[in-house]
Design a protein around this motif. Structure first.
Motif, PDB file in Angstrom:
ATOM      1  N   PHE A 242      -1.574   0.244   3.147  1.00 48.46           N
ATOM      2  CA  PHE A 242      -2.450  -0.113   4.306  1.00 48.46           C
ATOM      3  C   PHE A 242      -3.608  -0.533   3.877  1.00 48.46           C
ATOM      4  O   PHE A 242      -3.953  -0.596   2.744  1.00 48.46           O
ATOM      5  CB  PHE A 242      -2.713   1.393   4.795  1.00 48.46           C
ATOM      6  N   PRO A 243      -4.235  -1.386   4.959  1.00 47.52           N
ATOM      7  CA  PRO A 243      -5.634  -2.209   4.296  1.00 47.52           C
ATOM      8  C   PRO A 243      -6.518  -1.356   3.648  1.00 47.52           C
ATOM      9  O   PRO A 243      -6.958  -0.344   4.075  1.00 47.52           O
ATOM     10  CB  PRO A 243      -5.945  -2.640   5.765  1.00 47.52           C
ATOM     11  N   GLY A 244      -6.789  -1.760   2.400  1.00 44.51           N
ATOM     12  CA  GLY A 244      -7.790  -1.288   1.766  1.00 44.51           C
ATOM     13  C   GLY A 244      -7.240  -0.253   0.655  1.00 44.51           C
ATOM     14  O   GLY A 244      -8.015   0.502  -0.206  1.00 44.51           O
ATOM     15  N   GLU A 245      -5.714   0.047   0.599  1.00 41.90           N
ATOM     16  CA  GLU A 245      -5.191   1.240  -0.142  1.00 41.90           C
ATOM     17  C   GLU A 245      -5.504   0.457  -1.784  1.00 41.90           C
ATOM     18  O   GLU A 245      -4.792  -0.455  -2.043  1.00 41.90           O
ATOM     19  CB  GLU A 245      -3.633   1.354   0.105  1.00 41.90           C
ATOM     20  N   THR A 246      -6.257   1.600  -2.605  1.00 41.82           N
ATOM     21  CA  THR A 246      -6.300   1.149  -4.075  1.00 41.82           C
ATOM     22  C   THR A 246      -5.032   1.505  -4.624  1.00 41.82           C
ATOM     23  O   THR A 246      -4.491   2.449  -4.252  1.00 41.82           O
ATOM     24  CB  THR A 246      -7.531   1.612  -4.412  1.00 41.82           C
ATOM     25  N   GLU A 247      -4.745   1.081  -5.868  1.00 42.96           N
ATOM     26  CA  GLU A 247      -3.870   1.500  -6.923  1.00 42.96           C
ATOM     27  C   GLU A 247      -4.043   3.000  -6.972  1.00 42.96           C
ATOM     28  O   GLU A 247      -2.906   3.840  -6.805  1.00 42.96           O
ATOM     29  CB  GLU A 247      -3.966   0.859  -8.106  1.00 42.96           C
ATOM     30  N   ARG A 248      -5.084   3.551  -7.304  1.00 40.04           N
ATOM     31  CA  ARG A 248      -5.449   4.881  -7.382  1.00 40.04           C
ATOM     32  C   ARG A 248      -5.100   5.978  -6.076  1.00 40.04           C
ATOM     33  O   ARG A 248      -4.280   6.896  -6.071  1.00 40.04           O
ATOM     34  CB  ARG A 248      -6.808   5.097  -7.757  1.00 40.04           C
ATOM     35  N   GLU A 249      -5.305   5.150  -5.110  1.00 38.73           N
ATOM     36  CA  GLU A 249      -4.896   5.846  -3.708  1.00 38.73           C
ATOM     37  C   GLU A 249      -3.535   5.825  -3.460  1.00 38.73           C
ATOM     38  O   GLU A 249      -2.710   7.056  -3.113  1.00 38.73           O
ATOM     39  CB  GLU A 249      -5.554   5.267  -2.330  1.00 38.73           C
ATOM     40  N   PHE A 250      -2.781   4.829  -4.093  1.00 42.19           N
ATOM     41  CA  PHE A 250      -1.332   4.762  -3.942  1.00 42.19           C
ATOM     42  C   PHE A 250      -0.676   6.017  -5.000  1.00 42.19           C
ATOM     43  O   PHE A 250       0.273   6.618  -4.762  1.00 42.19           O
ATOM     44  CB  PHE A 250      -0.620   3.356  -4.357  1.00 42.19           C
ATOM     45  N   GLU A 251      -1.566   6.004  -6.348  1.00 42.71           N
ATOM     46  CA  GLU A 251      -0.809   7.213  -6.947  1.00 42.71           C
ATOM     47  C   GLU A 251      -1.013   8.327  -6.581  1.00 42.71           C
ATOM     48  O   GLU A 251      -0.328   9.385  -6.886  1.00 42.71           O
ATOM     49  CB  GLU A 251      -1.686   6.934  -8.450  1.00 42.71           C
ATOM     50  N   GLU A 252      -2.100   8.576  -5.586  1.00 42.60           N
ATOM     51  CA  GLU A 252      -2.229   9.965  -4.781  1.00 42.60           C
ATOM     52  C   GLU A 252      -0.733  10.187  -4.106  1.00 42.60           C
ATOM     53  O   GLU A 252      -0.328  11.353  -4.000  1.00 42.60           O
ATOM     54  CB  GLU A 252      -3.371  10.021  -4.060  1.00 42.60           C
ATOM     55  N   THR A 253      -0.423   8.967  -3.372  1.00 39.88           N
ATOM     56  CA  THR A 253       0.706   9.177  -2.935  1.00 39.88           C
ATOM     57  C   THR A 253       2.137   9.420  -3.661  1.00 39.88           C
ATOM     58  O   THR A 253       2.810  10.473  -3.170  1.00 39.88           O
ATOM     59  CB  THR A 253       1.189   7.962  -2.102  1.00 39.88           C
TER      60      THR A 253
ATOM     61  N   THR B 260      -6.533  11.310   1.198  1.00 41.64           N
ATOM     62  CA  THR B 260      -7.415  11.722   2.313  1.00 41.64           C
ATOM     63  C   THR B 260      -8.062  10.649   2.663  1.00 41.64           C
ATOM     64  O   THR B 260      -8.328  10.173   3.900  1.00 41.64           O
ATOM     65  CB  THR B 260      -8.292  13.042   2.000  1.00 41.64           C
ATOM     66  N   ARG B 261      -8.518   9.412   1.922  1.00 38.32           N
ATOM     67  CA  ARG B 261      -9.398   8.560   2.223  1.00 38.32           C
ATOM     68  C   ARG B 261      -8.673   7.640   3.242  1.00 38.32           C
ATOM     69  O   ARG B 261      -8.884   7.080   4.294  1.00 38.32           O
ATOM     70  CB  ARG B 261      -9.912   7.807   0.948  1.00 38.32           C
ATOM     71  N   VAL B 262      -7.108   7.386   2.630  1.00 38.53           N
ATOM     72  CA  VAL B 262      -6.549   6.601   3.548  1.00 38.53           C
ATOM     73  C   VAL B 262      -5.707   6.987   4.848  1.00 38.53           C
ATOM     74  O   VAL B 262      -5.881   6.465   6.140  1.00 38.53           O
ATOM     75  CB  VAL B 262      -4.936   6.060   2.572  1.00 38.53           C
ATOM     76  N   LEU B 263      -5.762   8.310   4.717  1.00 40.93           N
ATOM     77  CA  LEU B 263      -5.272   9.197   5.846  1.00 40.93           C
ATOM     78  C   LEU B 263      -6.260   8.954   7.041  1.00 40.93           C
ATOM     79  O   LEU B 263      -6.195   9.070   8.034  1.00 40.93           O
ATOM     80  CB  LEU B 263      -4.770  10.888   5.499  1.00 40.93           C
ATOM     81  N   ASP B 264      -7.623   9.108   6.665  1.00 40.04           N
ATOM     82  CA  ASP B 264      -8.782   9.265   7.442  1.00 40.04           C
ATOM     83  C   ASP B 264      -8.695   7.787   8.100  1.00 40.04           C
ATOM     84  O   ASP B 264      -9.109   7.398   9.189  1.00 40.04           O
ATOM     85  CB  ASP B 264     -10.084   9.387   6.590  1.00 40.04           C
ATOM     86  N   ALA B 265      -8.828   6.846   7.203  1.00 40.12           N
ATOM     87  CA  ALA B 265      -8.621   5.271   7.694  1.00 40.12           C
ATOM     88  C   ALA B 265      -7.309   5.094   8.793  1.00 40.12           C
ATOM     89  O   ALA B 265      -7.449   4.309   9.688  1.00 40.12           O
ATOM     90  CB  ALA B 265      -8.523   4.286   6.530  1.00 40.12           C
ATOM     91  N   MET B 266      -6.267   5.796   8.464  1.00 40.25           N
ATOM     92  CA  MET B 266      -5.285   5.655   9.348  1.00 40.25           C
ATOM     93  C   MET B 266      -5.486   6.583  10.614  1.00 40.25           C
ATOM     94  O   MET B 266      -4.510   6.282  11.381  1.00 40.25           O
ATOM     95  CB  MET B 266      -3.934   6.211   8.549  1.00 40.25           C
ATOM     96  N   GLN B 267      -6.343   7.179  10.748  1.00 45.44           N
ATOM     97  CA  GLN B 267      -6.701   8.173  11.752  1.00 45.44           C
ATOM     98  C   GLN B 267      -5.810   9.027  12.017  1.00 45.44           C
ATOM     99  O   GLN B 267      -5.042   9.444  13.399  1.00 45.44           O
ATOM    100  CB  GLN B 267      -6.922   7.296  13.131  1.00 45.44           C
ATOM    101  N   ARG B 268      -5.073   9.568  11.000  1.00 48.08           N
ATOM    102  CA  ARG B 268      -3.883  10.828  11.118  1.00 48.08           C
ATOM    103  C   ARG B 268      -4.345  11.883  11.289  1.00 48.08           C
ATOM    104  O   ARG B 268      -3.556  12.775  11.821  1.00 48.08           O
ATOM    105  CB  ARG B 268      -3.163  10.718   9.623  1.00 48.08           C
TER     106      ARG B 268
END
Ligand code: SAM
Ligand code: SF4
Length: 441
Positions: A308-319, A269-277
């Motif tokens: 995507f800029p700022g995507e952490t390892e943990r955020e990638f694992e959420e994908t 959700t954090r990355v989706l928000d940064a992506m303006q999805r």
């Protein structure tokens, strides 16, 4: 350029299905203006590139290609750049490649006849309507290249402005055609013998009938009713605008295919928000639950971006965990690439390319395993396919299921199937990216 009695053109298309279909309409327009299409640059008086700038250094590839053909200028050839690179680079193209005569983004194609006259008179012509127009490129003159699957653009442009994406800048404002004209085109395709229709749009389900007579789901149902149409597909759906009545329509109308392409881009959700999805992971999964709850076995596919800029390892694992939660049958996966003019260009692209490649490989391997596992459930099923051709070397016909899977199949001696015909096939073997079977007698 050869005289007007022999106006010839060569057109090369890069990029997505929208570009391929735009090219069909551009070709139809040129034929109507007295041009003849030729298969090589050497034979052509006018050389056109319909370009894509969604990822990588697409604009550089176009300039390289133009440079390769500079020597042909002496033969009087003219050059034109169409599509997203044209819109993005605009008049800069004339500075870098002064021998180009025509630069036009897709929002200007309806002016092509006038632009052709200008370049025939030795002038330069530009069509860079960008986000100014509310009009669609509607033409009766589409030169369709696929004899059984007819494409219909129902909505052009995009107003979503995802932080990484060039489309809102290269394809203009979101604008829908009237349902009346879409339905008329569908009926015309059916009369011409097409049995499959694919509705196209950057966000096909953001469709809003300008006369406000019907919703997107109602349009799907109406097209499913057109006599002679056996299959209706639609792509791409945006999760924010994906409503439950689309699932109800698929359940209600046998002609609508068992497939939804619903790109998620990221499971965080954090990355989706940064992506303006414009949706969260949970909102996305809510839509998936509607689809999983359908009476029909609807196949799901997606697009995903890693790094995507700022995507952490943990955020990638959420994908990665989202892939398990959804169970896609297949996915298009991409490394984030910074694009000119987009909001994300201002963010530091700090994830090294090797790390993006690693994440991409991990994601692809996970999806490969999920696809392999999900395809196994079809063993023993009898599945209807549309025949797309034959692989003579392997002695197999190539079929496409309603779920958009490739099903290669054999048949008894003497069997012959025309492209575009429908055959029932028993699935005997499965791979991650295809199924294998035998035609039912
Ligand atoms: N409108 C569709 C949607 O919102 O899902 C997508 C259309 S876009 C032409 C196709 C795909 O290209 C996107 O879903 C995204 O995954 C990918 N893409 C777009 N811009 C990108 C970028 N800058 N870097 C990497 N992938 C990108
Ligand atoms: Fe690009 Fe986002 Fe529009 Fe899709 S919705 S075309 S990804 S800006």
């Amino acid at each position: 350029m050869p005289g007007s009695s022999d106006k010839t053109f060569y057109l090369e298309t890069f990029g997505c299905q929208m570009n391929v279909h735009d090219s069909e309409k551009v070709i139809g327009t040129l034929l109507q203006q007295g041009y003849r299409q030729v298969p090589t640059v050497e034979e052509a008086g006018l050389v056109l590139y319909n370009t894509c700038s969604i990822r990588d250094k697409a604009e550089q590839k176009v300039f390289h290609r133009l440079n390769d053909y500079k020597k042909l200028l002496a033969q009087g050839k003219k050059f034109g750049v169409l599509g997203c690179v044209a819109q993005q680079e605009g008049e800069k193209i004339f500075e870098r490649a002064p021998y180009v005569s025509l630069v036009a983004g897709s929002a200007s194609y309806r002016h092509l006849p006038a632009m052709l006259v200008q370049i025939e008179n030795g002038q330069r012509s530009t069509g860079l309507d960008d986000r100014q127009t509310d009009e669609c490129f509607e033409t009766e003159l589409t030169a369709r290249t696929n004899p059984y699957r007819g494409y219909i653009t129902i909505i052009e442009g995009c107003d979503k402005f995802c932080a990484y994406c060039v489309v809102p800048y290269t394809r203009g404002k979101e604008r829908s055609r009237t349902s009346q004209s879409v339905l008329a085109e569908a009926r015309q395709l059916a009369d011409l013998g097409y049995s499959e229709i694919q509705l196209l749009g950057q966000n096909v389900n953001s469709y809003r009938d300008p006369q406000q007579t019907i919703t997107f789901a109602e349009l799907l149902l109406a097209i499913g009713e057109v006599q002679g149409i056996e299959r209706v597909r639609f792509t791409t759906s945006h999760p924010r605008d994906f409503t439950r009545d689309i699932v109800d329509a698929i359940d209600a109308s046998p002609a609508l295919c068992d497939h939804v392409h619903l790109p998620v881009q990221s499971g965080s959700t954090r990355v989706l928000d940064a992506m303006q999805r414009l949706y969260t992971r949970d909102e996305y999964l809510e839509r998936i639950a509607w689809i999983h709850g359908a009476r029909r076995d609807i196949s799901l596919t997606s697009d995903l971006i890693v790094g995507f800029p700022g995507e952490t390892e943990r955020e990638f694992e959420e994908t990665l965990s989202l892939l398990d939660a959804v169970g896609y049958d297949s996915a298009f996966t991409f490394k984030y690439s910074p694009r000119p003019n987009t909001p994300a260009i201002g963010l530091e692209d700090a994830i090294p390319d090797e790390e993006k490649s690693r994440r991409l490989a991990v994601l692809n391997e996970k999806q490969r395993q999920i696809s392999a596992h999900r395809n196994k459930r079809h063993i023993g099923d009898i599945v209807r396919v549309m025949v797309e051709g034959k692989n003579e070397a392997r002695g197999q016909w190539i079929g496409r299921t309603s779920q958009i899977k490739v099903l290669n199949f054999t048949a008894g001696a003497g069997a012959d199937f025309k492209a575009g015909s429908y055959v029932d096939v028993m699935v005997t073997t499965t791979f991650p990216n295809s199924l294998v079977g035998v035609a039912c007698e």
